[in-house]
Design an enzyme around this catalytic site. Structure first.
Site, PDB file in Angstrom:
ATOM      1  N   HIS A 149       0.786  -1.050   0.049  1.00 17.44           N
ATOM      2  CA  HIS A 149      -0.261   0.140  -0.025  1.00 17.44           C
ATOM      3  C   HIS A 149       0.817   1.415  -0.197  1.00 17.44           C
ATOM      4  O   HIS A 149       2.498   1.197  -0.235  1.00 17.44           O
ATOM      5  CB  HIS A 149      -1.370  -0.162   0.649  1.00 17.44           C
ATOM      6  CG  HIS A 149      -0.363   0.061   2.197  1.00 17.44           C
ATOM      7  ND1 HIS A 149      -0.232   0.746   3.762  1.00 17.44           N
ATOM      8  CD2 HIS A 149       0.212  -1.136   3.015  1.00 17.44           C
ATOM      9  CE1 HIS A 149       0.596   0.764   4.373  1.00 17.44           C
ATOM     10  NE2 HIS A 149       0.476  -1.145   4.613  1.00 17.44           N
ATOM     11  N   ALA A 150       0.535   2.236   0.250  1.00 12.40           N
ATOM     12  CA  ALA A 150       1.127   3.259  -0.147  1.00 12.40           C
ATOM     13  C   ALA A 150       2.390   3.634   0.739  1.00 12.40           C
ATOM     14  O   ALA A 150       3.437   3.787   0.462  1.00 12.40           O
ATOM     15  CB  ALA A 150      -0.211   5.193   0.133  1.00 12.40           C
TER      16      ALA A 150
END
Lengths: 542, 85
Positions: free
Chosen positions: B15-16
């Site tokens: 994820h980010a």
């Protein structure tokens, strides 16, 4: 009073004035330009300024909220520094001879579409991040200043949706709750609400404009938003809010504390979980380990036997996520009320006493060995232990030991790493209780499964509602059995725990401690209430 | 050329935040570094490329580094993945 429903992303009750947050909508015009080079220079200047702004936002949110929430602004900076993104904008300016604002907006749309089309709820939401950073560049290009709303008192923020850069600029002390019309459980508003621990509802379909300044109540447990609530509703929710705060304070004060009695006796307080998704709950509730990892879900969620590799990945993930804390994996306990069609277990007259758990595993060793191999392969990634369910005899334990030895030999031959771990059995049949003295010499620990032990001891089917009144887990017969198991375990020098529902009954915690129980494993939500109880007990007191 | 295969264990996938940390690491090397998943490949120094692969828990990625510091790059990326993902 008006009542709206939405999806709750964080529980809790908030009561306060409604603040309607509106952003200016403006149109980006496509304009022809003659000098692409200077337009690119204008874009680059704006981009750099936006990166700087994000650096400042990172610093201020680091101070205001914390590292994990601030990290999003680092991601935003990287997006603005991504070569593909920058080149796309420059190509549009140059190729179409258009203004920078339009080129940024177009590129933002393209990237947002890329994220929105991904088959992952989390990634879909990242479309909002691309739009947010691009908006920032456009604002700089157009000479707009960042403006954040002034709030004079704590309010319930009501909005269409909130971008990360908007949420971070809100004065956190003045936000009681979020209510948005759009957004998802992975949107920034949702993430922020969870970080801050305040109620938030999304997908609330209301005409927001008329609500500004009115009194609102957010019930994050039920997913309901009331405006101008009636007196009775208000009173009820105020009471609920008060109780909730009491509970929250209790939990906060107990996190990180030892499970130790006033006179200094410390025991292990673990959590029971039935799925890898429950790991987050284990951490939130500060359990010191996992005392019962029900491996059945691996089998029940499938149409066919889970492979060794699939199982290995799950056990490895659990071992790693618990970072050195003990995780006790209970081998397959299927049959009775838990059935998977592909096992082809024939209809039984009396399934609770039927073909289930270790009986299936020893009858069909190929299934059992696949699971054992997967578990042993995962042992090197953390602190695992194994326990076997539904034992009634020494012979079963010997058969298990033989299979385990085979599995280890095979792994050794194949050069696959594994560790020796604690192996224990569940004590959930009267036979195992009576044999506990002999069994204790063969295993490393006992875990008492009070649910089945009660049903077998009292001869009461726990699925039969007519017998509910008779099903008494505190029956003296059950408690005497527990005492007998503890005594036999300690005589052989092994530890003993309880992983049935009875373990979470705080009326009995003191009695269990007096009996000499070494470990209690309870559902994650019960960990802190039981810890509270343990810390109030004084065993020295007569 | 050096390569590394790794199965993501983080429940949220790449994820980010970890993507950003990974890029901080990869941009420090002069080697060309790529990340590949299921036939799709992307520049491991660019955030959109890495996030665009949409790598989830249980999926395997193939990291390739080519250049003067490829050994060190693969070693440090491996440590990073084990620690964070």
């Amino acid at each position: 009073m008006l009542t709206f429903h939405g999806k709750s992303v964080f529980g809790g009750i908030a009561i306060g004035k409604i603040y309607v947050y509106q952003k200016d909508n403006r149109l980006i015009k496509r304009e022809k330009i003659t000098d692409p080079e200077s337009e690119i220079a204008r874009f680059q200047k704006a981009r750099k300024e936006a990166v700087e702004q994000l650096g400042e936002l990172y610093q201020s949110s680091l101070r205001k909220i914390g590292k994990s929430e601030a990290a999003i602004f680092e991601v935003h900076q990287m997006m603005l520094e991504d070569l593909d993104y920058v080149q796309s904008i420059e190509n549009i300016i140059e190729g179409q001879k258009v203004n920078a604002e339009y080129a940024v907006a177009t590129t933002a749309d393209n990237y947002a579409c890329m994220f929105a089309s991904m088959d992952d709820a989390y990634m879909k939401e990242r479309a909002a991040d691309v739009k947010d950073v691009s908006e920032r560049v456009i604002n700089v290009l157009m000479g707009n200043k960042d403006s954040s709303p002034e709030m004079t008192e704590p309010v319930i923020i009501v909005a269409e949706d909130l971008a990360p850069s908007e949420t971070v600029q809100l004065d956190k002390d003045k936000v009681l709750a979020f209510v948005t019309r759009l957004g998802s459980s992975n949107s920034h508003t949702a993430i922020l609400a969870r970080t801050m621990g305040i109620p938030a509802l999304i997908g609330v379909d209301a005409d927001f404009k008329k609500l500004h300044g009115k009194l609102g109540v957010v019930d994050g447990f039920k997913g309901v938003f009331y405006t101008e609530p009636e007196e009775s509703v208000l009173q009820e929710l105020e009471e609920k809010k008060r109780q909730e705060e009491e509970k929250k304070n209790l939990l906060l004060s107990l996190k990180g504390k030892a499970n130790v009695t006033l006179d200094g006796r410390e025991i292990k307080l673990y959590a029971n979980i039935g799925n890898i998704k429950d790991l987050a709950l284990v951490k939130q509730n500060d359990a010191s380990g996992i005392g019962l990892f029900r491996s059945e879900f691996l089998y029940l969620e499938k149409d066919n036997y889970p492979s060794e590799e699939e199982q290995f990945q799950v056990y490895k993930t659990v071992a790693q996520s618990m970072a050195g804390k003990q995780v006790i994996i209970r081998t397959l306990d299927i049959g009775a009320d838990k059935q998977a069609d592909y096992f082809d277990i024939p209809q039984e007259e009396n399934p609770a006493m039927g073909y289930r758990a270790i009986r299936i595993c020893l009858d069909r060793p190929e299934i059992f060995k696949t699971q054992l191999r997967a578990i042993f392969r995962a042992t090197v990634y953390g602190n695992l232990a194994i326990m076997y369910p539904m034992i009634i005899s020494l012979d079963e334990v010997h058969q298990i030991q033989k299979l385990v030895a085979q599995v280890k030999d095979e792994l050794k031959e194949q050069g696959i790493a594994y560790k020796d771990v604690e192996e224990g059995i569940m004590i959930e049949t009267p036979a195992a209780v009576m044999m506990s003295g002999e069994l204790a010499k063969e295993v490393d620990f006992f875990s008492i499964g009070t649910n089945d032990l009660t049903q077998y001891t009292l001869a009461i089917d726990r699925q039969n509602p007519k017998l509910d009144d008779l099903y008494d887990a505190k029956h003296p017969a059950v408690l005497k059995m527990i005492q007998m198991v503890v005594d036999n375990a300690h005589k052989a020098g092994i530890w003993v725990g309880i992983c049935g529902e009875l373990g979470a009954d705080t009326d009995l915690t003191e009695e269990f401690l007096k009996m000499g129980i070494d470990e209690l494993s309870v559902s994650p939500g019960k960990v802190l209430p039981v810890r509270k109880k343990i810390r109030e007990i004084n065993l020295d007191k007569k | 050329m050096k390569q590394l295969r790794y199965v993501i264990t983080d429940p949220e996938g790449i994820h980010a935040r970890p993507a950003a940390l990974l890029i901080k690491l990869t941009t420090g090397f002069s080697s060309v570094i790529t990340m590949e998943k299921g036939g799709k490949s992307g520049d491991a120094k660019r955030i959109f490329a890495v996030m665009g692969l949409g790598v989830k828990q249980g999926e395997e990625v193939l990291i390739t580094a080519q250049g003067p510091d490829e050994d060190r790059a693969i070693k440090e990326i491996e440590d990073f993945l084990k620690e964070n993902l």
